[in-house]
Motif scaffolding. Structure first.
Motif, mmCIF file in Angstrom:
data_model
loop_
_atom_site.group_PDB
_atom_site.id
_atom_site.type_symbol
_atom_site.label_atom_id
_atom_site.label_comp_id
_atom_site.label_asym_id
_atom_site.label_seq_id
_atom_site.Cartn_x
_atom_site.Cartn_y
_atom_site.Cartn_z
ATOM 1 N N MET A 35 0.846 -1.192 0.000
ATOM 2 C CA MET A 35 0.000 0.000 0.000
ATOM 3 C C MET A 35 0.882 1.243 0.000
ATOM 4 O O MET A 35 2.012 1.218 0.461
ATOM 5 N N HIS A 36 0.327 2.340 -0.463
ATOM 6 C CA HIS A 36 1.074 3.591 -0.542
ATOM 7 C C HIS A 36 0.303 4.668 0.198
ATOM 8 O O HIS A 36 -0.922 4.663 0.259
ATOM 9 N N ASP A 37 1.028 5.657 0.742
ATOM 10 C CA ASP A 37 0.385 6.789 1.374
ATOM 11 C C ASP A 37 -0.102 7.725 0.278
ATOM 12 O O ASP A 37 0.685 8.423 -0.354
ATOM 13 N N LEU A 38 -1.396 7.685 0.047
ATOM 14 C CA LEU A 38 -1.971 8.430 -1.066
ATOM 15 C C LEU A 38 -2.537 9.761 -0.626
ATOM 16 O O LEU A 38 -3.171 10.459 -1.410
ATOM 17 N N THR A 39 -2.366 10.106 0.615
ATOM 18 C CA THR A 39 -2.974 11.324 1.137
ATOM 19 C C THR A 39 -1.942 12.161 1.880
ATOM 20 O O THR A 39 -2.216 12.714 2.928
ATOM 21 N N ALA A 40 -0.746 12.256 1.327
ATOM 22 C CA ALA A 40 0.337 12.908 2.041
ATOM 23 C C ALA A 40 0.130 14.408 2.160
ATOM 24 O O ALA A 40 0.561 15.022 3.129
ATOM 25 N N GLY A 41 -0.528 15.025 1.174
ATOM 26 C CA GLY A 41 -0.704 16.469 1.191
ATOM 27 C C GLY A 41 -1.962 16.876 1.913
ATOM 28 O O GLY A 41 -2.907 16.105 2.050
ATOM 29 N N GLY A 91 -10.432 -5.284 -5.566
ATOM 30 C CA GLY A 91 -10.956 -5.647 -6.878
ATOM 31 C C GLY A 91 -12.468 -5.648 -6.894
ATOM 32 O O GLY A 91 -13.100 -5.170 -7.848
ATOM 33 N N TYR A 92 -13.053 -6.173 -5.810
ATOM 34 C CA TYR A 92 -14.519 -6.203 -5.729
ATOM 35 C C TYR A 92 -15.072 -4.783 -5.646
ATOM 36 O O TYR A 92 -16.084 -4.461 -6.283
ATOM 37 N N SER A 93 -14.418 -3.932 -4.859
ATOM 38 C CA SER A 93 -14.874 -2.554 -4.712
ATOM 39 C C SER A 93 -14.866 -1.823 -6.049
ATOM 40 O O SER A 93 -15.736 -1.000 -6.333
ATOM 41 N N THR A 140 -4.644 4.586 2.557
ATOM 42 C CA THR A 140 -5.822 3.862 2.086
ATOM 43 C C THR A 140 -5.469 2.939 0.927
ATOM 44 O O THR A 140 -4.495 3.179 0.207
ATOM 45 N N LEU A 141 -6.272 1.906 0.757
ATOM 46 C CA LEU A 141 -6.036 0.972 -0.339
ATOM 47 C C LEU A 141 -6.349 1.602 -1.693
ATOM 48 O O LEU A 141 -5.683 1.330 -2.679
ATOM 49 N N GLU A 142 -7.390 2.419 -1.726
ATOM 50 C CA GLU A 142 -7.787 3.060 -2.979
ATOM 51 C C GLU A 142 -7.192 4.456 -3.038
ATOM 52 O O GLU A 142 -7.153 5.178 -2.035
ATOM 53 N N ALA A 143 -6.751 4.853 -4.215
ATOM 54 C CA ALA A 143 -6.184 6.191 -4.383
ATOM 55 C C ALA A 143 -7.191 7.247 -3.940
ATOM 56 O O ALA A 143 -8.373 7.176 -4.258
ATOM 57 N N VAL A 201 -11.650 -0.041 1.641
ATOM 58 C CA VAL A 201 -10.608 0.539 0.776
ATOM 59 C C VAL A 201 -10.349 2.012 1.092
ATOM 60 O O VAL A 201 -9.470 2.630 0.494
ATOM 61 N N GLY A 202 -11.135 2.582 2.005
ATOM 62 C CA GLY A 202 -10.904 3.953 2.444
ATOM 63 C C GLY A 202 -11.620 5.026 1.672
ATOM 64 O O GLY A 202 -11.364 6.220 1.867
ATOM 65 N N ALA A 203 -12.544 4.645 0.798
ATOM 66 C CA ALA A 203 -13.207 5.627 -0.058
ATOM 67 C C ALA A 203 -14.309 6.400 0.641
ATOM 68 O O ALA A 203 -14.617 7.538 0.257
ATOM 69 N N HIS A 204 -14.927 5.794 1.677
ATOM 70 C CA HIS A 204 -16.093 6.417 2.306
ATOM 71 C C HIS A 204 -16.130 6.167 3.809
ATOM 72 O O HIS A 204 -15.623 5.152 4.296
ATOM 73 N N TYR A 205 -16.790 7.087 4.505
ATOM 74 C CA TYR A 205 -17.171 6.862 5.900
ATOM 75 C C TYR A 205 -18.323 5.859 5.943
ATOM 76 O O TYR A 205 -19.062 5.706 4.955
#
Length: 211
Positions: free
Chosen positions: A1-7, A46-48, A111-114, A163-167
């Motif tokens: 996984m990557h830190d996609l929310t650094a800013g 993948g399912y998401s 998060t898993l999703e960008a 995946v981190g897309a929603h609350y």
């Protein structure tokens, strides 16, 4: 996984922040995902991303079988994608009205999703809305398909938090939107299905309602 929310997120145009509603629950799920087996995260991700294709497949299956049952049921099946699009339209309007930042922007977590760009609002979840609307509309076509579509909707909704897309409240609102829009529209279609089937059955589109 990557830190996609650094800013830092730009909240200037956000109407509300959802972190105070169930941000802790969201973080619990996201942190669980961070420590889950890689294969599980890939499966859920993948399912998401592609799981709504299952809803589309159930729609197609419902229409195919409905044509062999009755013209009225075929009309009901043909209405499923239209009803689903209607629920999506309502969801899209709500996003513009509420303007809630994505949790990955507000909480700056891995998060898993960008993480979407600012302005791609979070409330409600379009994925949950689409899946729920399809499920409700399919109940009016076939109980078995409705049950299968309900399972798709619930797992889709859960995956969007994973995946981190929603609350969690985003997906709850999405599910509610799908139900509230699809149920009365499905009842309306059932009421006028005989008349609609008569019109389609006599025209060039009669193959849509009869095998």
């Amino acid at each position: 996984m990557h830190d996609l929310t650094a800013g830092p997120a730009d909240h200037a145009n956000a109407a509300i922040g959802g972190a105070g509603i169930d941000g802790s629950a969201y973080l619990d799920v996201v942190h669980t995902a961070q420590h889950a087996p890689v294969w599980l995260d890939r499966l859920i991700s993948g399912y998401s991303t592609y799981g709504l294709a299952l809803s589309a497949g159930l729609m197609l299956l419902g229409w195919w079988h409905a044509r062999n049952h009755s013209q009225e049921r075929a009309v009901q099946a043909l209405a499923v994608p239209l009803i689903t699009v209607g629920a999506f339209a309502v969801s899209s309007v709500l996003k513009l009205v509420v303007r809630e930042d994505r949790p990955c922007q507000s909480l700056r977590v891995v998060t898993l999703e960008a993480c979407p760009a600012p302005g791609d609002w979070s409330f409600p979840s379009n994925h949950a809305t689409l899946a729920a609307a399809a499920a409700v509309a399919l109940w009016f076509v076939s109980r078995r398909l409705g049950l299968a579509a309900t399972a798709v909707a619930l797992t889709m909704a859960t995956s969007r938090v994973w995946v981190g897309a929603h609350y969690p409240h985003d997906i709850a609102a999405g599910l509610a939107d799908g139900v509230v829009v699809a149920a009365p529209l499905s009842v309306l279609i059932r009421t006028y299905a005989p008349a609609l089937s008569g019109l389609l059955g006599r025209g060039p589109l009669r193959r849509l309602v009869a095998s």
